[in-house]
Design a protein around this motif. Structure first.
Motif, short mmCIF file in Angstrom:
data_model
loop_
_atom_site.label_atom_id
_atom_site.label_comp_id
_atom_site.label_asym_id
_atom_site.label_seq_id
_atom_site.Cartn_x
_atom_site.Cartn_y
_atom_site.Cartn_z
N UNK A 465 0.83 -1.23 0.00
CA UNK A 465 0.00 0.00 0.00
C UNK A 465 0.85 1.27 0.00
N UNK A 466 2.09 1.20 0.54
CA UNK A 466 2.88 2.44 0.65
C UNK A 466 3.72 2.70 -0.60
N UNK A 467 3.60 1.87 -1.64
CA UNK A 467 4.39 2.06 -2.86
C UNK A 467 4.07 3.40 -3.51
N UNK A 468 5.12 4.08 -3.93
CA UNK A 468 4.90 5.40 -4.53
C UNK A 468 5.71 5.57 -5.80
N UNK A 469 5.12 6.32 -6.80
CA UNK A 469 5.90 6.72 -7.97
C UNK A 469 6.33 8.16 -7.74
N UNK A 470 7.64 8.40 -7.84
CA UNK A 470 8.14 9.76 -7.56
C UNK A 470 9.04 10.26 -8.68
N UNK A 471 9.42 11.53 -8.57
CA UNK A 471 10.26 12.14 -9.61
C UNK A 471 11.36 12.98 -8.99
N UNK A 472 12.55 12.85 -9.45
CA UNK A 472 13.55 13.89 -9.16
C UNK A 472 14.42 14.13 -10.38
N UNK A 473 15.15 15.25 -10.36
CA UNK A 473 15.89 15.66 -11.55
C UNK A 473 16.98 14.67 -11.94
N UNK A 474 17.56 14.05 -10.89
CA UNK A 474 18.70 13.20 -11.17
C UNK A 474 18.30 11.86 -11.78
N UNK A 475 17.27 11.24 -11.22
CA UNK A 475 16.91 9.90 -11.65
C UNK A 475 15.63 9.85 -12.48
#
Ligand code: ADP
Ligand code: MG
Length: 893
Positions: A465-475
């Motif tokens: 349930x805690x799985x998240x899709x995230x974004x950052x500049x590096x990856x």
């Protein structure tokens, strides 16, 4: 970060050499750095830390820096403190083989060349004065970079530097530019010293080139109607200023919208002392509150506010133009509902004048275009309202307001309502404006939708349930799973990064969509940026029309402001004549009239009544009366209604004031010297159409010097010049002049004295005042009774002593024929500057009585007397001499 090799400082020094009198803001990564003496200065002015580069070196280089994102704040502080700043950016990519990044100067910021609201404030202005000197003439131009307007003037003859000084004081430019040769001219330097906070710059540009610059501007602005040859030196000054500004902004040509060519006789001239003393736009303490401008300002827009100031500082001399303004105000006052509607239409309209300048400089963002379209959207209604007024001036101002409807439609149609500040990150255009844009956005939108779905699907599939899709500049995009659940992660997840509590993964599918989102999104932003530049260009070609609309709206705003003021305070329309009258019934001081119990007063000047000698006790209201007379006249000729029940005014060409005593310690001049310089200036420049206000002239010196000067100044003004003059004085000896000088009349401020107590009535009446009441005023101020009693006795004694020195009495020396030298003649005829200290010839040390006796003696003509008459005269003189030698009578009683 840039390399920190020694080459960088060489680069720094090379640029510094090109801009020696400026502080260099040298971009290094996220900072603008200052070095050497600039760093020391910058640290002090900006309150930032002074550090040094290569701390361990033998001679560390002082250094101070400011972060790039707040550079405007620091620029503002530097420029407000009177410094010039050269901003130097990093070139974005090094040339092949270059070790350090190139730096390029992007602009030089100086106090008089700014156009950004953030640097000068919305109501501020950063005027540049530009001056060229010719043998017997000088050209002056004032340029407002923020609005693209310029005024050109030319002064000829011996008073040209006085006129320059007046204009400097009138407009208080932030900076003056001239050639290095003219900058060291003596008279020029004395003017520069006189203007507070003026920053001086030099710029070279040949006379021929100056005219070319002006011609070039007139071409682009399509203002061919100006006669370039009528004020060639003024135009040259304008060209010099424009050339200077373009050298600072590093552009080919400055967006100049309008060059007004002005003649001295077009406007009422207000000299420096008058501007200060009358507190037209700021008080003597330099504050806005308390000034005339502040008291009458009911404008609704910044453009209107600036124009109101212009009108006040530049009262008209043309009866018809004045009447046009009065009529417009009349029509607005009569239709108060319409007035309210126009004002609500103007309410919080953005500053179109400044916006058009931002456009011209390619600095406008999408919000600025929205502000322009918002303002333009009000134009049809505004035009309709002013047309209804059926007033000539208003209707002509309404003309052309709707010229840019098509521009408004485009902006409104294409841009979203609240676009972001930046123009590079998209979000500017509406959907349906451009197909490719919509497609790119759709793809990037699809991608974002897919991401959302992907996150939900994976949570369920993997039972995390805690799985998240995230974004950052590096990856870029990744899936983040906390350590507790990592055992559930499937094979196709590839690990990218390990954190203390979590692991980050990517998948082929995610990478594919990431590519779509980033690419499509980025391309959409790029496309929007290009589209925006195109749109901005289309608006920009109309920027001079926009600026004209702005001027018209500003004028409507000012007329409405004046009308609103008149309505609220029951001001009346003055009548203007081309003669010497000044006839005000129940006049009030426009700033003070609101205080409780303010007493209205009349004043009358006419053809044979041109000098009013105003006497009365201190605190009686003399200075107020003087000021209100001038303020009412200025308001009237500026086109405003006036605080009075009736006003008939013969056009006044110049207003002069000499008010109060103040030392000018800055230039090492005593009160008396300042006073005499000011008086000399008045006598030199006043004409029969001027209004002269003298408040306590002669105060700065001993009684008899002062009296003598006040007296002869009165004679000169009344007899030779014939200016309408109002002289408030405590020299009661002068009241006797009423019989002597035909056009001179006594008036006084009334006081009531009950049981030795004074009440100030503040009423001005005909005739002289009986007494100076000085002692009574002192008693009001709380001096001890014993001191007051003693003063009363001494007063009587002194008055008797001074009996001989009353105007209108016998034995006054005849006026010298013109041209015969005297101290005052010297003061009046020579150019006075601070370097010259006149040696004042000392008078023989005679008492007034002795002088009186001598006068009488010389008046006797023995040849025309019988022996008997001669003997009688001798006895009379002897008796007088002995009689007066005794103590005064009252001492014996
Ligand atoms: P003076 O120059 O004669 O010494 P001022 O003009 O400085 O007098 O005025 C003295 C005081 O009287 C001020 O506080 C001013 O506000 C008040 N005053 C002046 N004229 C009026 C007036 N017409 N009605 C009411 N108060 C006044
Ligand atoms: Mg006074």
């Amino acid at each position: 970060m840039a390399s920190k090799g020694p080459g960088m400082l060489d680069q720094y020094r090379a640029i510094k050499q090109e801009h020696p009198d400026t502080v260099l803001f040298f971009r290094m990564g996220d900072f603008y750095e200052m070095f050497y003496e600039d760093a020391v200065l910058g640290a002090e002015v900006l309150g930032i830390t002074l550090t040094s580069r290569d701390k361990n070196a033998e001679n560390p280089v002082p250094m101070a820096g400011v972060p790039w994102h707040s550079v405007e704040d620091y620029l503002r502080k530097m420029v407000q403190a009177g410094h010039k700043v050269t901003v130097c950016e990093q070139a974005s990519d090094p040339l092949p083989g270059e070790k350090i990044l190139r730096r390029v100067v992007s602009r030089v910021y100086t106090p008089g060349s700014l156009y950004e609201d953030s640097l000068i404030g919305e109501d501020g202005s950063a005027l540049l004065a530009s001056v060229v000197l010719k043998s017997d003439s000088l050209g002056l131009a004032l340029l407002d970079t923020s609005t693209g307007r310029a005024w050109a003037q030319q002064f000829t003859g011996p008073s040209r530097f006085d006129r320059l000084r007046d204009e400097m004081l009138r407009w208080s430019p932030a900076e003056l530019v001239t050639t290095s040769k003219d900058a060291i001219n003596e008279s020029m330097r004395s003017v520069i010293i006189d203007v507070d906070g003026l920053s001086l710059s030099t710029h070279e540009c040949s006379p021929k080139r100056r005219m070319e610059v002006v011609r070039h501007h007139l071409d682009i602005a399509d203002l061919g109607s100006i006669d370039l040859d009528s004020r060639p030196h003024g135009m040259e000054a304008c060209g010099l200023g424009a050339s200077y500004i373009s050298s600072l902004h590093l552009i080919d040509s400055v967006p100049l919208r309008e060059i007004s060519v002005e003649d001295d006789s077009d406007y009422m001239s207000l000299d420096q002392t008058t501007l200060k003393n009358l507190e037209l736009t700021q008080t003597l303490l330099g504050e806005r509150v308390g000034s005339l401008l502040h008291a009458i300002d009911q404008t609704r827009t910044w453009m209107g506010r600036r124009m109101l100031k212009e009108w006040l500082l530049r009262p008209l001399m043309d009866k018809n133009r004045i009447a046009e303004r009065h009529s417009a105000i009349s029509s607005l006052v009569r239709a108060s509902k319409r007035l309210a509607e126009i004002r609500s239409c103007l309410q919080s309209m953005r500053d179109l004048e400044r916006l058009s300048t931002r456009l011209a400089y390619d600095r406008a963002n999408a919000r600025d275009l929205i502000a322009i379209s918002d303002a333009l959207s009000r134009m049809p209604r505004l035009q309709g309202l002013v047309n209804e007024s059926s007033d000539g001036l208003l209707i002509s101002l309404g003309n052309g307001l709707t010229k840019l409807e098509s521009i408004r439609t485009i902006i409104e149609h294409e841009l979203v309502e609240e676009p972001p500040h930046t123009i590079r990150d998209g979000g500017i255009f509406r959907i349906g404006i451009n197909e490719s844009l919509d497609e790119l956005r759709n793809r990037s939108g699809e991608g974002k939708d897919w991401l959302k779905g992907f996150e939900e699907r994976e949570r369920e599939r993997l039972n995390i349930p805690s799985l998240k899709v995230k974004f950052n500049r590096q990856f870029g995009y990744f899936v983040e799973v906390t350590k507790v659940h990592t055992d559930k992660v499937p094979k196709e997840y590839r690990r990218r990064q390990t954190l203390t509590n979590a692991e980050r993964y990517t998948t082929d599918e995610l990478a594919e969509w990431e590519d779509i989102i980033l690419n499509a999104g980025g391309r959409a932003n790029d496309l929007e940026y290009r589209l925006f530049l195109e749109l901005r260009e289309r608006v920009k070609v109309q920027s001079s029309v926009l600026s004209q609309i702005a001027r018209n709206v500003a004028a409507i705003d000012v007329l409405c402001s004046l009308a609103e003021q008149s309505r609220r305070r029951s001001w009346v329309r003055p009548e203007i004549f081309e003669d010497d009258r000044l006839d005000i019934i129940a006049g009030r001081h426009p700033v003070l009239e609101e205080i409780e119990g303010f007493v209205p007063n009349d004043i009358q000047f006419a053809k044979n009544r041109k000098f009013l000698l105003l006497t009365g006790p201190n605190m009686g209201g003399k200075s107020t009366y003087l000021r209100q007379t001038a303020l009412i006249s200025i308001l009237a000729q500026a086109g405003s209604f006036v605080p009075a029940s009736k006003a008939r005014i013969g056009l006044i060409d110049r207003v002069f004031t000499r008010v109060g005593a103040h030392d000018d310690l800055r230039r090492g001049r005593s009160t008396f010297m300042v006073e005499m310089i000011e008086v000399a200036h008045i006598l030199r420049r006043a004409t029969s159409r001027s209004l002269v206000l003298l408040d306590e002239v002669g105060r700065g010196t001993s009684t008899f010097d002062g009296l003598a000067i006040a007296w002869s100044v009165t004679e000169d003004l009344a007899k030779r010049i014939g200016a309408r003059s109002l002289f408030a004085t405590h020299y009661h000896q002068l009241v006797g002049l009423e019989g002597e000088i035909e056009s001179l009349f006594n008036i006084h401020v009334q006081v009531a004295e009950i049981n030795r107590e004074l009440t100030f009535l503040h009423t001005v009446s005909e005739g002289p005042c009986d007494d100076s009441y000085g002692v009574q005023v002192a008693s009001l101020a709380g001096l001890p009774t014993s001191v007051i009693e003693r003063a009363r006795d001494l007063l009587i004694f002194l008055e008797q002593q001074a009996e001989g020195a009353r105007a209108g009495g016998k034995g006054i020396p005849l006026s010298r024929p013109n041209g015969q030298s005297s101290l005052f003649g010297w003061m009046v005829n020579s150019e006075i500057n601070s370097e010259i200290q006149p040696s004042i010839p000392s008078a023989p040390l005679l008492s007034d009585r002795q002088r009186d006796l001598l006068e009488r003696l010389s008046a006797l003509d023995p040849d025309m007397m019988t022996p008997r008459e001669a003997l009688d005269a001798l006895y009379a003189l002897k008796a007088e001499e002995q009689g007066k030698e005794k103590m005064p009578d009252w001492v014996e009683e």
